[in-house]
Design an enzyme around this catalytic site. Sequence first.
Site, PDB file in Angstrom:
ATOM      1  N   ASP A 255      14.711  53.451  30.365  1.00 53.75           N
ATOM      2  CA  ASP A 255      14.582  54.242  31.586  1.00 53.75           C
ATOM      3  C   ASP A 255      14.049  53.265  32.646  1.00 53.75           C
ATOM      4  O   ASP A 255      13.620  52.134  32.336  1.00 53.75           O
ATOM      5  CB  ASP A 255      13.643  55.438  31.387  1.00 53.75           C
TER       6      ASP A 255
HETATM    7  C1  NOJ Z   1      14.093  57.731  36.041  1.00 56.01           C
HETATM    8  C2  NOJ Z   1      14.611  58.957  35.314  1.00 56.01           C
HETATM    9  O1  NOJ Z   1      13.700  59.327  34.310  1.00 56.01           O
HETATM   10  C3  NOJ Z   1      15.985  58.743  34.698  1.00 56.01           C
HETATM   11  O2  NOJ Z   1      16.444  59.968  34.188  1.00 56.01           O
HETATM   12  C4  NOJ Z   1      16.946  58.195  35.708  1.00 56.01           C
HETATM   13  O3  NOJ Z   1      18.210  58.002  35.117  1.00 56.01           O
HETATM   14  C5  NOJ Z   1      16.399  56.894  36.278  1.00 56.01           C
HETATM   15  N1  NOJ Z   1      15.092  57.141  36.897  1.00 56.01           N
HETATM   16  C6  NOJ Z   1      17.323  56.274  37.305  1.00 56.01           C
HETATM   17  O4  NOJ Z   1      17.319  57.011  38.472  1.00 56.01           O
END
Ligand code: NOJ
Length: 722
Positions: A255
């Site tokens: 993530d």
């Molecule tokens: C953080 C989020 O938890 C995730 O779901 C997302 O894909 C990424 N940011 C990128 O925006």
Amino acid sequence: MHLLSLSASAALLVSAVTAAPHGIKLLSWDEAHEKASALVSQMSVEQKVGLATGQGWEKTLCVGNTFESTNPDFPSLCLQDGPLGVRWADNVTAGVSGITAAASWDKDLLYKRGAYLGVEFRTKGVNMALGPCVDIMRSPRGGRGWEGFGEDPYLQGVSGSLTVEGIQDQGVVAVPKHYILNNQETNRKNSSSNADHRTLHEIYVWPYARMIEAGLGGVMCSYNQLDGTWACENEYILNTVLKEQLGFRGLIMTDWGAQMSNEPSANAGLDMTMPGDIVMGDGFSWWGANLTKAVEDGKVPEERVTDMAQRIAAAYYKMGQDKGFPSIGLNGFHREEAPEVLIPGIEEHTKIVRDIGAAAVIVLQNNDDILPLSGDLKKIALVGSDAGPIPQGINGCEDQSCAEGHLAMGWGSGTTDFPYLITPADGISSRAGDDIEVSTTFDDWDLETAKSVASDADVAIVFAMADSGEEYIDVDGNVGDRKNMSLWHNGDNLIEAVAEANDNVIVVINAVGAVLMPWIDHESIKAVVWPGLPGQESGNSLADVLFGDVNPSGRLPFTIAKNENDYGATIDPNFNVEYTEKLEVGYKHFDAHDIEPLFAFGHGLSYSTFEYNKLKVKCKDKKGTASASVEVSNTGEKDGAEVAQAYLEFPKDVGAPPKQLRGFEKVFLKAGKKTKVNFEFTPIDLSYFDEDSESWVLAKGEFTVHVGASSRDIRQSATFTL
Ligand code: NOJ
């Protein structure tokens, strides 16, 4: 390609509308790895590391981009949110959220949704779509529960697999998230989620296992820790579970900013760091030159970096992206640099959204058959801000952070810019036409006006909402997770006020998850309708059901309790989030503790009635296959669809919850007609995870198959022995 047999028919259906116009040929993993290995074997360590490292936050047009390689050539890959549509793009579809897709319990529509998403991601030049979200709705207040498919792992597994198949059939790598035990937003970047291995596998890993069987290309590891080890450097969940036990051959990415180390994460099985920097936007990376040095210093074996690059390239080749993949056509970070790319056939996507939105409308209560609205109505009152426009404009608040006006999606990275939004007032007014007067008030606080608008209408429809989202946005003190389970914007008082003024009240709730309904016993409140988060076609989907053009067939993908403390889990403010409810997530807790829910998991009414007869079950072979069949009849006067649900009660000594969903089929039946519904149970459906042997073990003994219309409306039961 299609491991879920039922999705084969979905594939045929979809081929008529969104079939791969690009002539994409998906490769097997063996073929894809062979090609990837031929490429990667010509690469230096730096080049391989480049494939595994992101260029950094806001450096490119996508939320993440890897580095390209020249000689041998391999492009920079574009990664974009997800999961309900292409984030930060013009001319795309802002459809139903995951939780609403799940509420349809409709395998054909779930696949079609995945397929149109795949077309849109591909057309916009996105190699990897950051979705679906399969985070289990452990607590109803979890901020991102709406991005996923609800409280049950089986429903998550089927919905997730069909979504993955739909996306990947269009040549886009699906990247489900957030692996794993990321079930609340509170302290998501530093807490430790602690669950025993049986719970981990049976509830939380289950959907990933099913998606891997469906050919999954990517997985995103989460921010949180597990038992004190960060998810993205956790050897057990990455190497052992995903790669060894489940045989996952795609790539694991972090993530955004979830990587906490260089060598430990590399050696634990992580394959890609996103967006590339240690702290988003700081320009420093755990990997890049640092990983190359770790290889030179012998801290990370070169084979590990070769494996990372090979897995990434294999996912790319598997989806046929080496042939004619479109260039980037989205306006990441609202930069407006990319050329406007139109999506051919997008009108068809709009239709799918309206259909799935209508198929997902859950009629929770319908006293006196107030629904569908009768043709003799002269006047309808619509009350509540949730029925009307968004005051700031449809995309006026970054990542839908306002929570005002009509709610058709939650907030955070899982949002998509609306091309337009049909509010309930729009949809109902246009369907009502000239013969029915529609009066409105969108003021939630002026109860006198609400009452006066409602008082002289034949039917008063009152709208209320509850919102949540991702932790980086705080809306009115809700830091992602909801502070409580009450309706927002004075909703309960508004509903009571309207119920004082009119005897025929229909409550419509647009919400991210279960809410408390203190007014439910009010005798004027005849119907409660739950459209969830339907996206751009919201008002049309709702009107389709209210006026009876579509017979409702949505079913709850979560439990609605009478009291918040009836649930087995809540948001934990502590550093250690202990999963003490173990397997008793959602309805399993209510069953195990004999708590009556207000509306049970799987519940939803139709304008028709259905009967279940002649349940037959059979153990097909002692190695673990069984089947059941039941006759479902439409005994009412209207054509409509029923969702037949099969729950298994395991042999007593294996310590399973009282019953677990292991099959469902939505069947459309003309009035007076009947059909046979079949359920097939595979060895995994009949097994439990044994912690001593660290493996799935077939349960031996007597199973009971309970078939019915919800987890608390069992119509037929029968046993078989393994
Ligand atoms: C953080 C989020 O938890 C995730 O779901 C997302 O894909 C990424 N940011 C990128 O925006």
